[in-house]
Design a protein around this motif. Structure first.
Motif, PDB file in Angstrom:
ATOM      1  N   TRP A   1     -42.092 -22.470  65.696  1.00  0.00           N
ATOM      2  CA  TRP A   1     -41.914 -21.266  64.886  1.00  0.00           C
ATOM      3  C   TRP A   1     -41.356 -21.604  63.510  1.00  0.00           C
ATOM      4  O   TRP A   1     -41.780 -21.029  62.494  1.00  0.00           O
ATOM      5  CB  TRP A   1     -40.991 -20.269  65.570  1.00  0.00           C
ATOM      6  N   ARG A   2     -40.403 -22.508  63.417  1.00  0.00           N
ATOM      7  CA  ARG A   2     -39.813 -22.827  62.119  1.00  0.00           C
ATOM      8  C   ARG A   2     -40.854 -23.449  61.184  1.00  0.00           C
ATOM      9  O   ARG A   2     -40.795 -23.242  59.970  1.00  0.00           O
ATOM     10  CB  ARG A   2     -38.621 -23.754  62.307  1.00  0.00           C
ATOM     11  N   ILE A   3     -41.784 -24.194  61.742  1.00  0.00           N
ATOM     12  CA  ILE A   3     -42.877 -24.727  60.910  1.00  0.00           C
ATOM     13  C   ILE A   3     -43.783 -23.594  60.455  1.00  0.00           C
ATOM     14  O   ILE A   3     -44.173 -23.502  59.285  1.00  0.00           O
ATOM     15  CB  ILE A   3     -43.665 -25.787  61.696  1.00  0.00           C
ATOM     16  N   LEU A   4     -44.121 -22.705  61.394  1.00  0.00           N
ATOM     17  CA  LEU A   4     -45.000 -21.583  61.057  1.00  0.00           C
ATOM     18  C   LEU A   4     -44.340 -20.656  60.034  1.00  0.00           C
ATOM     19  O   LEU A   4     -45.021 -20.124  59.142  1.00  0.00           O
ATOM     20  CB  LEU A   4     -45.345 -20.815  62.333  1.00  0.00           C
ATOM     21  N   SER A   5     -43.030 -20.459  60.139  1.00  0.00           N
ATOM     22  CA  SER A   5     -42.348 -19.552  59.213  1.00  0.00           C
ATOM     23  C   SER A   5     -42.320 -20.085  57.787  1.00  0.00           C
ATOM     24  O   SER A   5     -42.061 -19.323  56.855  1.00  0.00           O
ATOM     25  CB  SER A   5     -40.915 -19.304  59.692  1.00  0.00           C
ATOM     26  N   SER A   6     -42.572 -21.372  57.614  1.00  0.00           N
ATOM     27  CA  SER A   6     -42.537 -21.960  56.265  1.00  0.00           C
ATOM     28  C   SER A   6     -43.796 -21.663  55.464  1.00  0.00           C
ATOM     29  O   SER A   6     -43.836 -21.954  54.269  1.00  0.00           O
ATOM     30  CB  SER A   6     -42.334 -23.475  56.362  1.00  0.00           C
ATOM     31  N   CYS A   7     -44.821 -21.086  56.095  1.00  0.00           N
ATOM     32  CA  CYS A   7     -46.085 -20.854  55.374  1.00  0.00           C
ATOM     33  C   CYS A   7     -46.622 -19.458  55.675  1.00  0.00           C
ATOM     34  O   CYS A   7     -47.698 -19.312  56.282  1.00  0.00           O
ATOM     35  CB  CYS A   7     -47.116 -21.911  55.740  1.00  0.00           C
ATOM     36  N   PRO A   8     -45.896 -18.389  55.292  1.00  0.00           N
ATOM     37  CA  PRO A   8     -46.379 -17.033  55.593  1.00  0.00           C
ATOM     38  C   PRO A   8     -47.710 -16.706  54.943  1.00  0.00           C
ATOM     39  O   PRO A   8     -48.429 -15.824  55.423  1.00  0.00           O
ATOM     40  CB  PRO A   8     -45.253 -16.138  55.051  1.00  0.00           C
ATOM     41  N   GLU A   9     -48.046 -17.398  53.867  1.00  0.00           N
ATOM     42  CA  GLU A   9     -49.330 -17.137  53.219  1.00  0.00           C
ATOM     43  C   GLU A   9     -50.514 -17.543  54.106  1.00  0.00           C
ATOM     44  O   GLU A   9     -51.654 -17.097  53.887  1.00  0.00           O
ATOM     45  CB  GLU A   9     -49.403 -17.878  51.882  1.00  0.00           C
ATOM     46  N   ARG A  10     -50.263 -18.367  55.121  1.00  0.00           N
ATOM     47  CA  ARG A  10     -51.336 -18.813  56.013  1.00  0.00           C
ATOM     48  C   ARG A  10     -51.466 -17.952  57.268  1.00  0.00           C
ATOM     49  O   ARG A  10     -52.381 -18.143  58.048  1.00  0.00           O
ATOM     50  CB  ARG A  10     -51.096 -20.264  56.444  1.00  0.00           C
TER      51      ARG A  10
ATOM     52  N   ILE B   1     -43.640 -38.562  54.707  1.00  0.00           N
ATOM     53  CA  ILE B   1     -43.490 -37.846  53.438  1.00  0.00           C
ATOM     54  C   ILE B   1     -43.745 -38.785  52.264  1.00  0.00           C
ATOM     55  O   ILE B   1     -44.429 -38.424  51.294  1.00  0.00           O
ATOM     56  CB  ILE B   1     -42.086 -37.220  53.354  1.00  0.00           C
ATOM     57  N   GLY B   2     -43.182 -39.985  52.337  1.00  0.00           N
ATOM     58  CA  GLY B   2     -43.382 -40.934  51.250  1.00  0.00           C
ATOM     59  C   GLY B   2     -44.847 -41.281  51.050  1.00  0.00           C
ATOM     60  O   GLY B   2     -45.336 -41.330  49.906  1.00  0.00           O
ATOM     61  N   LEU B   3     -45.577 -41.519  52.133  1.00  0.00           N
ATOM     62  CA  LEU B   3     -47.005 -41.842  52.006  1.00  0.00           C
ATOM     63  C   LEU B   3     -47.796 -40.643  51.501  1.00  0.00           C
ATOM     64  O   LEU B   3     -48.712 -40.784  50.684  1.00  0.00           O
ATOM     65  CB  LEU B   3     -47.545 -42.306  53.357  1.00  0.00           C
ATOM     66  N   ALA B   4     -47.456 -39.437  52.003  1.00  0.00           N
ATOM     67  CA  ALA B   4     -48.250 -38.251  51.665  1.00  0.00           C
ATOM     68  C   ALA B   4     -48.069 -37.823  50.220  1.00  0.00           C
ATOM     69  O   ALA B   4     -48.845 -36.986  49.729  1.00  0.00           O
ATOM     70  CB  ALA B   4     -47.871 -37.099  52.594  1.00  0.00           C
TER      71      ALA B   4
ATOM     72  N   THR C   1     -39.567 -31.554  66.727  1.00  0.00           N
ATOM     73  CA  THR C   1     -38.504 -31.517  65.723  1.00  0.00           C
ATOM     74  C   THR C   1     -38.764 -32.483  64.576  1.00  0.00           C
ATOM     75  O   THR C   1     -38.380 -32.216  63.433  1.00  0.00           O
ATOM     76  CB  THR C   1     -37.151 -31.831  66.365  1.00  0.00           C
ATOM     77  N   GLU C   2     -39.408 -33.599  64.860  1.00  0.00           N
ATOM     78  CA  GLU C   2     -39.773 -34.528  63.781  1.00  0.00           C
ATOM     79  C   GLU C   2     -40.900 -33.943  62.941  1.00  0.00           C
ATOM     80  O   GLU C   2     -40.934 -34.132  61.715  1.00  0.00           O
ATOM     81  CB  GLU C   2     -40.175 -35.868  64.374  1.00  0.00           C
ATOM     82  N   LEU C   3     -41.821 -33.210  63.578  1.00  0.00           N
ATOM     83  CA  LEU C   3     -42.858 -32.530  62.801  1.00  0.00           C
ATOM     84  C   LEU C   3     -42.239 -31.500  61.869  1.00  0.00           C
ATOM     85  O   LEU C   3     -42.668 -31.334  60.722  1.00  0.00           O
ATOM     86  CB  LEU C   3     -43.851 -31.848  63.750  1.00  0.00           C
ATOM     87  N   GLU C   4     -41.213 -30.823  62.355  1.00  0.00           N
ATOM     88  CA  GLU C   4     -40.529 -29.845  61.508  1.00  0.00           C
ATOM     89  C   GLU C   4     -39.898 -30.520  60.296  1.00  0.00           C
ATOM     90  O   GLU C   4     -39.920 -29.970  59.182  1.00  0.00           O
ATOM     91  CB  GLU C   4     -39.467 -29.120  62.331  1.00  0.00           C
ATOM     92  N   ARG C   5     -39.329 -31.689  60.484  1.00  0.00           N
ATOM     93  CA  ARG C   5     -38.695 -32.394  59.360  1.00  0.00           C
ATOM     94  C   ARG C   5     -39.709 -32.770  58.288  1.00  0.00           C
ATOM     95  O   ARG C   5     -39.367 -32.827  57.099  1.00  0.00           O
ATOM     96  CB  ARG C   5     -37.978 -33.636  59.876  1.00  0.00           C
ATOM     97  N   VAL C   6     -40.942 -33.038  58.664  1.00  0.00           N
ATOM     98  CA  VAL C   6     -41.963 -33.356  57.662  1.00  0.00           C
ATOM     99  C   VAL C   6     -42.113 -32.199  56.684  1.00  0.00           C
ATOM    100  O   VAL C   6     -42.295 -32.406  55.471  1.00  0.00           O
ATOM    101  CB  VAL C   6     -43.306 -33.671  58.355  1.00  0.00           C
TER     102      VAL C   6
ATOM    103  N   VAL D   1     -46.217 -28.748  50.126  1.00  0.00           N
ATOM    104  CA  VAL D   1     -46.779 -29.712  51.074  1.00  0.00           C
ATOM    105  C   VAL D   1     -48.294 -29.700  50.936  1.00  0.00           C
ATOM    106  O   VAL D   1     -48.909 -28.626  50.867  1.00  0.00           O
ATOM    107  CB  VAL D   1     -46.379 -29.348  52.513  1.00  0.00           C
ATOM    108  N   PRO D   2     -48.936 -30.848  50.879  1.00  0.00           N
ATOM    109  CA  PRO D   2     -50.397 -30.876  50.762  1.00  0.00           C
ATOM    110  C   PRO D   2     -51.046 -30.091  51.902  1.00  0.00           C
ATOM    111  O   PRO D   2     -50.608 -30.179  53.057  1.00  0.00           O
ATOM    112  CB  PRO D   2     -50.742 -32.370  50.852  1.00  0.00           C
ATOM    113  N   PRO D   3     -52.066 -29.302  51.629  1.00  0.00           N
ATOM    114  CA  PRO D   3     -52.685 -28.483  52.682  1.00  0.00           C
ATOM    115  C   PRO D   3     -53.154 -29.292  53.883  1.00  0.00           C
ATOM    116  O   PRO D   3     -53.003 -28.848  55.027  1.00  0.00           O
ATOM    117  CB  PRO D   3     -53.852 -27.814  51.961  1.00  0.00           C
ATOM    118  N   ALA D   4     -53.721 -30.457  53.635  1.00  0.00           N
ATOM    119  CA  ALA D   4     -54.209 -31.257  54.759  1.00  0.00           C
ATOM    120  C   ALA D   4     -53.066 -31.689  55.667  1.00  0.00           C
ATOM    121  O   ALA D   4     -53.200 -31.690  56.905  1.00  0.00           O
ATOM    122  CB  ALA D   4     -54.962 -32.473  54.235  1.00  0.00           C
TER     123      ALA D   4
END
Length: 593
Positions: free
Chosen positions: A206-215, A111-114, A133-138, A157-160
């Motif tokens: 799923w929790r990662i996917l639920s954070s971006c319903p616009e996608r 997160i700090g680098l991004a 789970t670490e990916l989810e924390r990002v 979050v940056p799209p990339a």
């Protein structure tokens, strides 16, 4: 070795603006050298050193340009401080080789680098080291003000970065779907008491996917991840939306009347018609069509399809033909309407009937589902002696009426499943009415207490229901009531003979009543599960019988030790079987010379 009392001095030197560059190596060495006492590590001194080092690190990193000096500073640094410094731009992608020598990458570091556009590629490159789970924390920890409702809008979050997180999180699920049966994750379906692989659940993907319903509209069409996205949306999108609405409504109740928001219109479904149509290829789980052990996998598949339709009612109109074909295939391949040969009918027949009631349009299958429910053992409804504590709760209520006693231990599930099948417009009425005589009298009464029963079923059930519900209840008497009975032992035996295979809690009530009664005999105890007699009562009940049976024979005591060495999955034995196992082995016959 550095004197522990000088760490404050070295820290002050490090932050002094006039410190010459020639002094940096010595200052860095002093602050990076572990503190030692004459007889080993001085923990308090090491604590002082770490504190001085952490305070001096930002200044030293801004001044240290040489790779060797930066490596000497970065390797002993704490993970959290490295992430904070990356967010400030003090730690950059060029420092990653030195960091990764002694540190495992963390979501905070990514997160700090991004947060800096020129470091985004380096941040994405670290994602391959993370589990889900670490990916989810990002994603979830990107906004540092996420718990402050009054905070200003934070950049997303940056799209990339989000694209890369989604790819890493969903790829394992996509691989599972591409290899049905051959991937080891499918083996869980071979267990009748379990469901689909955990990848289908509400985990980190799923929790990662639920954070971006616009996608979602774009992701369902993704060439490699699209199928995984479709499965997750069908399973969890509407469930998540309902949960969020409940949480919001709960928060509204905590506000004052003046702060309550204006009543909002009824929200629409989480998945609109276009998204539901895009998810149709995954609706009926075609990956499960040819899995081994169809008697179990077809049942799991049918149940998951029914859950998806229950969560997304719009699917009934959009994909009626597809659903009916898949349901018929599950019934045929899994032989789901065949009467079970074991005692597990309640756990198989009832869910199958419930799922067919929701999905099927096949009158033959629905009629067989009604007949299948008769294979479930009739419940025994038990009424325990009232206690003063319980009376304070139940006084003035209907909680102890026979129909409510049926519901208390979920013994009404069979008749509730029959009622669901009866509501299906394709179910023949005669198939339902022919099933009614096989029901428990209280199940017939339960139908009459429901508000949404069809008139024809209400009339048929009322004709068979008992005039007095209390006669259909097994009433457990107190010892005072048993004292007035001519044969108390026969009453206890009638409790044990009751045809109860419905549920764990009803069995326990009967066992407890027999054990607590002073009228029980060894004949009654021998019929109870050994675990109930030995571990769930006072020791004085089992001890006399064990002492008398084992006596002074060491072999019998060893047999007792062996008999009691059982696990939760081992076969359950009665107390009588336990006593029989304690018989001393008969001596071998003497050989004639």
């Amino acid at each position: 070795m550095v004197n522990v009392r000088t760490f404050s001095l070295w820290q002050q030197l490090a932050v002094t603006e006039g410190l010459p560059d020639e002094a940096l190596p010595s200052v860095i060495e002093a602050l990076c050298t572990p503190a030692r006492a004459p007889y080993g590590v001085d923990n308090r001194g090491e604590e002082w050193r770490k504190k001085a080092f952490a305070e001096a690190l930002p200044v030293l990193l801004r001044r240290a340009a040489g790779p060797a000096l930066r490596r000497q500073l970065l390797q002993p640094a704490e993970d959290k401080q490295l992430a904070d410094l990356a967010g400030q731009g003090v730690v950059t992608a060029a420092d990653l080789p030195a960091i990764l020598r002694t540190h495992r990458p963390t979501p905070e570091l990514v997160i700090g680098l991004a947060r800096h556009a020129d470091q985004l590629d380096a941040a994405v490159g670290l994602l391959c080291h993370f589990h889900d789970t670490e990916l989810e924390r990002v994603v979830t920890e990107w906004n540092p003000h996420r718990y402050r409702p009054d905070a200003e809008t934070f950049p997303p979050v940056p799209p990339a970065l989000l694209d890369a997180v989604l790819e890493y999180a969903l790829t394992p699920f996509a691989r599972l779907l591409q290899n049905p049966g051959r991937h080891e994750g499918w083996k869980i379906l071979e267990r009748p008491d379990l469901g689909l692989p955990h990848d289908f659940g509400e985990g980190a993907p799923w929790r990662i996917l639920s954070s971006c319903p616009e996608r979602w509209p774009a992701l369902v069409e993704h060439p490699t991840l699209g199928t995984a996205v479709q499965h997750l949306l069908l399973d969890h999108a509407e469930v998540e939306a309902r949960r969020n609405r409940l949480m919001e409504s709960g928060g509204d109740h905590l506000r004052g009347a003046e702060d309550a928001p204006v009543e909002q219109p009824e929200p629409g479904p989480a998945l609109d018609t276009a998204l539901l149509q895009a998810c149709l290829p995954a609706l009926c789980l075609p990956e499960m069509a040819d899995l081994p052990k169809p008697s179990m996998t077809a049942r799991h598949r049918l149940h998951r399809i029914a859950e998806r339709v229950g969560n997304n009612p719009g699917l009934v109109d959009i994909a009626a033909e597809q659903l009916h074909a898949a349901v018929d295939e599950c019934v045929r391949r899994g032989r789901l309407l065949t009467r079970p040969r074991n005692d597990n009918a309640r756990h198989t027949a009832i869910p199958v009937a419930e799922d067919l009631a929701r999905l099927s349009a096949n009158a033959t299958h629905l009629a067989k589902a009604c007949a299948l429910l008769t294979s479930v053992d009739t419940p025994t409804v038990v009424s325990s002696p009232p206690s003063p504590r319980l009376a304070r709760v139940t006084e003035g209520t209907d909680l102890l009426t026979p129909v409510r006693l049926l519901e208390r231990n979920y013994q009404h599930r069979r008749v509730a499943a029959l009622l669901a099948v009866a509501r299906n417009p394709h179910t023949p009425r005669t198939a339902v009415t022919d099933t009614l005589p096989a029901l428990h009298p209280l199940e017939l009464s339960w139908i009459g207490h429901q508000n949404d029963v069809p008139d024809w079923l209400h009339t048929a059930a009322a004709a068979l229901a008992p005039a007095d519900d209390t006669e259909a209840v097994l009433r457990l008497l107190t010892d005072e009531e048993l004292d007035r009975h001519p044969d108390p032992g026969a009453v206890l035996q009638s409790w044990l003979d009751a045809p109860e295979t419905d549920g764990l809690w009803t069995d326990r009530e009967v066992y407890r009543a027999v054990l607590d009664s002073r009228h029980h005999t060894v004949h009654h105890l021998r019929q109870l599960p050994a675990d109930e007699v030995i571990t769930r009562t006072e020791p004085h009940i089992a001890l006399p019988h064990l002492l008398a049976q084992c006596g002074t024979e060491p072999e019998r005591w060893k047999a007792l030790l062996k008999a009691l060495d059982y696990g939760p999955t081992d076969e359950k034995i009665t107390f009588g079987q336990l006593l029989d196992r304690l018989q001393a082995p008969s001596p071998a016959p003497a050989t004639a010379v």
